[in-house]
Every structure is written in C-alpha cells, then in structure tokens.
Design an enzyme around this catalytic site. Sequence first.
Site, PDB file in Angstrom:
ATOM      1  N   ASP A 106      10.127  10.674  10.489  1.00  0.00           N
ATOM      2  CA  ASP A 106       9.440  11.956  10.687  1.00  0.00           C
ATOM      3  C   ASP A 106       8.800  12.010  12.068  1.00  0.00           C
ATOM      4  OD1 ASP A 106       8.405  14.480  10.238  1.00  0.00           O
ATOM      5  OD2 ASP A 106       6.698  13.785   9.079  1.00  0.00           O
TER       6      ASP A 106
ATOM      7  N   GLU B 258      -5.983  26.468  12.494  1.00  0.00           N
ATOM      8  CA  GLU B 258      -5.302  25.797  13.600  1.00  0.00           C
ATOM      9  C   GLU B 258      -4.958  26.749  14.737  1.00  0.00           C
ATOM     10  OE1 GLU B 258      -1.961  23.608  12.049  1.00  0.00           O
ATOM     11  OE2 GLU B 258      -3.230  22.266  10.860  1.00  0.00           O
TER      12      GLU B 258
ATOM     13  N   LYS C 145       5.522  12.670  18.294  1.00  0.00           N
ATOM     14  CA  LYS C 145       4.999  11.788  17.263  1.00  0.00           C
ATOM     15  C   LYS C 145       5.365  10.327  17.462  1.00  0.00           C
ATOM     16  CE  LYS C 145       4.723  14.733  13.103  1.00  0.00           C
ATOM     17  NZ  LYS C 145       5.230  14.818  11.720  1.00  0.00           N
TER      18      LYS C 145
END
Length: 698
Positions: A314, A79, A341
């Site tokens: 989350d 990543e 998110k």
Amino acid sequence: MNYQYPCWLGARIFLTSILLVISACSPGGNDGDQDWAMYGRDAGEQRFATLDQINAGNVDQLGVAWYADIEARSLRGVEATPIVVGGVMYVSGPWSVVMAVNAETGEQLWAFDPEVPGATTRKVCCDVVNRGVAVSNGKVLVATLDGRLIALDAQSGEVAWSVVTVDQTKSYSITGAPRVVGDLVIIGNSGAEYGVRGFVTAYQVSNGKQAWRFYTVPGNPADGFENEAMAKAAETWNGEWWKYGGGGTVWDSMAYDPDLDLLYIGVGNGSPWNVSIRSPGGGDNLYLSSIVALRPKTGEYVWHFQTTPGDQWDYTATQHMILADIKVDGQRRKVIMQAPKNGFFYVLDRETGEFISGKEYVPMTWAKGLDPKTGRPNIVPEALYSNTADAEPYLGMPSPAGGHGWQPMSYNPETGLVYFPVTELPYGYTALNADDFEFRSKGWNTGEDPSKFSMPEDPEIRKQIRSMMKGKLVAWDPVEQKQVWSVPMIVPWNGGTLSTSGGLVFQGNGVGYIAAYSAETGEKLWSHYVSTGVVAPPISYSIKGTQYISVAVGWGGILPINMGEPLKKGIPPRVNRVVTFKLGGTAVMEGVEADPLDLDPPAATASESVVNAGRVLYHTNCWMCHGDSAVNNGGVPNLRYSPVIAHADMFKAFVLGGAAEESGMPNFSGEVTPEQLEAIRAYVIKRANDLKENPDMP
C-alpha cells in the site's frame, strides 16, 4: 441552507475568473488582497505564501481573528484546504458539506449539504473526509463521498450542475479535491482496497460534460484496451487481475505545469495488496504507485515514473507533488518532487520523467536504497511477504499509513527546503494463500490473513511496538537529499504545512495546536490551542493589507480510525471548524471538552474459541472503522466504552438492523450471521475487560 451575499461581495465573485489568474501570479507584499485561489495556492502546488507581514519577529503576536464551525451530521475528520477568492472563503467538511464565509470576519454566507447517503461508509477506507473544493468561473466545484462532482453557484450556493463520476454500484468513493486546468475540472476517486479500477476524468467547468477519461490500470484484455498506454501496462500484469479491479485509484495529488502543458497525477496501490493474488508471478503492474504525466486537454499519456514496482505494501504515490526549478549539478532543472508512502524522497525531471535523485527520509525495512540511474528500489527478499503465506507477519516499515501520508508538503524557494510531516510506524503484513482468498464486493480485499491481523495482545510487546511509533516535522533539502532539521511530535499523525516569505513554517498537530517554526532552524516561535487535533494544512491570504493564517480543524482520518494504538489514550476533544489568525487578533474561541467515557463492560464469559473466532470476524468486517484490536481514536464509537456491547439485541440492531446507518454505521445484514455477531461482541467485551485490567494500554 443558503444565505445571500451583500452586493459588494456579489460583485467580487463576478470577477472570480480574473482573480484566479491574478492570485496565481501575485508578486506578494502586504498591500491589497492576495488570495489562496487553488488547492496548493499555485498550479505547481508549492503552498508558499509570498506574504511577510507575519514574520519571525512578530509571529508571537498572532491571535484569533475569527472562527466558524463547520456543520455536518457528525463530528468526523476535517482534511480540507480552504480556498479564498475575492474576500470569500470556501471550505468543505465531513460528508462533503461546503460552506462559504466572509474571509475577513468569518460570517457564514451560505452552506450546502449534498446529502450523501450514510450507507456510503461501506465504501470508505479512511473517514468521511473531503480535502477541498476548486473555484472557477463563478462556480465552486466539490466532489462528494458517493462519487458525484457538483458545481455550485459561488454567489448563492445553489447547484449549477451535478454529474455522477463513478459506477455507484461498485465501491468507489471520492475524498480528494478537484483541480481546474483551463476550462476543465479534473477529479479522481478512491476504493482500491474494495476492488475497483482507478481512473481520472475531466469535465467541462461550464456544464459538467465529460471531456476525457484516463484509466490507470488495464482492464480485461478481452474487452480491448482504451489506448496504447493501457496495452503497454497490461504487459506488466499477470493472471486475471481485472476480476479484482486492479486498484490504482487517483485519490489525491495532482499538479500542473502551464509552460509544459502537463498534468501530473499520483496513482495509488493495487487491489488486492497481495500480489500473489492480484498478479500471480509478479510484474511491475503499471501504473500502480506511479507519477503519470498527461496532456490536460486530451488525457493523453506522456510519461510515468513508478516509485514502487509491483507494490504489495500500500505504498501509494498519491502523496503531494510539488513543481519547482532547482539547481542540480550546477544546472537549473524543472523538477517534480514527492515524498510518497514508501519512504523515499524523489526528485524527477518533470518534462521527461527522468529520475534525478532519491533518498530515504524515514527508517525502512522493505528496501535498501535506489538504483542511482533508474530510481528502482532494491527490495529486500523478506519484504516479499506474499510469497510466504504461511509465515508469521512481516514487520514492515513504513506502514500502509506511509512514511508521509496525504498531508501536503510546502516548498520555500527562499530557503530551498521542503517541509512535511513524517510518520514512523511498523505494520505486520500478512498473506492469504490464493486458494483461501474470496473477493468481497462490500469489504476490504487486501489479500491479508485476518487470523494473523492485529497487534499482539501481550501488553509488553504492545508497549515495545508503540515505542517505535513516532512523528515529526522535517525540513528537507531536495538538492542535497538530506534532512536539515526536524521537530519531534507527541503523536505520529499531524497536519500538512504552509511556508511563507516571513521565514515561517506553519503546521497543526494531533494534540490540538497550530504552531509556527523558523523556516531556517525549526525553532518553535508560536503556538495556539485550537481545541482538537489537526490534520489539514494551513493557508495564508491577505485582505485590505492584513495577512491571515487559517486552518480547518477536526480530528480524524485513517490513523485515528484504523490504528488508534499509536495515538494518545482516549478520545481527544472533537469539533469541526475553521480557525483564522491575524496579528493582534483578540477573538475568544469557544472551547470544547472531550466527552467523558465510562468503562463499564459486562463480564467476559465467552470461551477462548469463541473470542478467537470473534477476533478474526472483527478484523474481517469491523477494524477499518473501529480500529485494530478495537482501539479507536477517531470519530466513530470506541466500542470498548460503548454501553451497547452489554446488550445482544441492541448490538444486533446497530450491526444487522441498520439503526444508525444514516449516521454512517453500515448495515451488515446478510453478510454477518447472528452467531458470528455474538462472537464479534464477545471479542469486543474481552478487549474492554483487557483495558479495565490494564488501564495503561491505549
């Protein structure tokens, strides 16, 4: 292993601090060198290269200039954003390894392995990844999976200093890239699901001495509060949250405005997710899922904006943040932009934290819009699943993977557009009753009900849910708050983006290609197969008048490991490497093939009650690495294909005997009994036979 530089490279490294300043302010063009000296290229993290040698008219002539494999103990997710300073590229890989290569030729100069203990994987939610290094004053700074911050000599790769940044007796880890502001290096950490308290720390680049630490959630009030910001935050919490850590880890995004002298950090989710356990009676739970502005010299709190008050899904605000100056209502504003998110794209005043605008960028079920003045979400009642612990799972969108994950965005000031990958993925949120919750020091503590966790076993229902799972590349207008164009992707898990003055957007994808798109229209202009899935973002730099495009490749991360269901059937080819392109490049890249998988499970003979017990135990202990419903497309074994499940003693040796702990398979001795282990094995055997009977399932 370490390799010495040629003399001319050593001289260039000696001037690293000067090059960092020059590269951050470089006017672009095709003459001379242009570095990629910071994680987001500049302090505002725009990821925009002012180079235009490679452009829409000639991008189809790109070929491989060089490639270099990243050596680590196992092939796992990559990543990292490579850093290029003075003709040298520094890149990190799985298990926090670092290597330096000649950025013109790919020749390896040195490599460093911090030798992270394999048992650290018990503390890691989302693969043994590392997102990159920082370079400053002749030092390469890397944060390791087990919580250390290490300074390496940029010329030799030798350790200059090393500090432990976390309490290693607790379930902290680090996957993020450090950032340098002045003479300080700043790093956060991960571990919210495991029950830790988040914070961010600054250290002196010269010697590793701690300068300051800012906690993101309050601790036990009986111990007193570190500052007024923590005292104010505590007013928004209830119960005894500190017993479960609270969460709020700063595990990725940061940005810095040198004019305002403000450091922006993105804060993560709560621990546990289930707010009825974490903070009975609710509350906003500051500073969870927030953007927080700090003074970088002291760590002093300045302002915050919370994207998801009382977060229980989350929905972290740790996703990439970009600083830009844009016109809003005819006036130029200094803004910070984020697509966290939760599915809303936010534009804030970066001096004050004032909400300017926000708009949903993916389909969502948890909220209906934002308050136009405050930006506070209008949460729908059915999304508050923690209030209904005995109910069936709440099918929420976005999922915990987010409408936009950690993969960086880019902003092109010439088009005025932001480019980022999005994921449309449903998730069944469940809730345990508070009385049934038992805190686990070595496991996930989300407060979910494992008896209800996992995809439905009915193949038709699974097919319907999979049809809802989509990925795409989006070009977003932050002024008008609207999508300008989008490109559908084959799988929902894809790489970050790079935009350039050549009118291009570059992105790697989950099926093994890096592609270039028109920044104006989204038309695909070029692509090249790189042998494995890509989740990392590309970069661009120039040496001696030649522009390069480079990307670190290696399939992995949270979705392939935790949620293999929405990804393509089987395991994609696996390789960890850096691939670099230039116009007219002719290097031939060695290909790789996926390892053949033989599906030959033993007969499923266990009773239904044993299999059901095993399913609950599996989703309590195993799913975070081996995948929901034992469907895995990451770098750890897909258990349904494993020959080990046919042998009870061998299965026990791996799970309870630590036979592969150094490779990353934790030892569960003392946490899972032999009888429970047999139930888990029975469940995996059942899932393997399900696949054998229905080969069309993932």
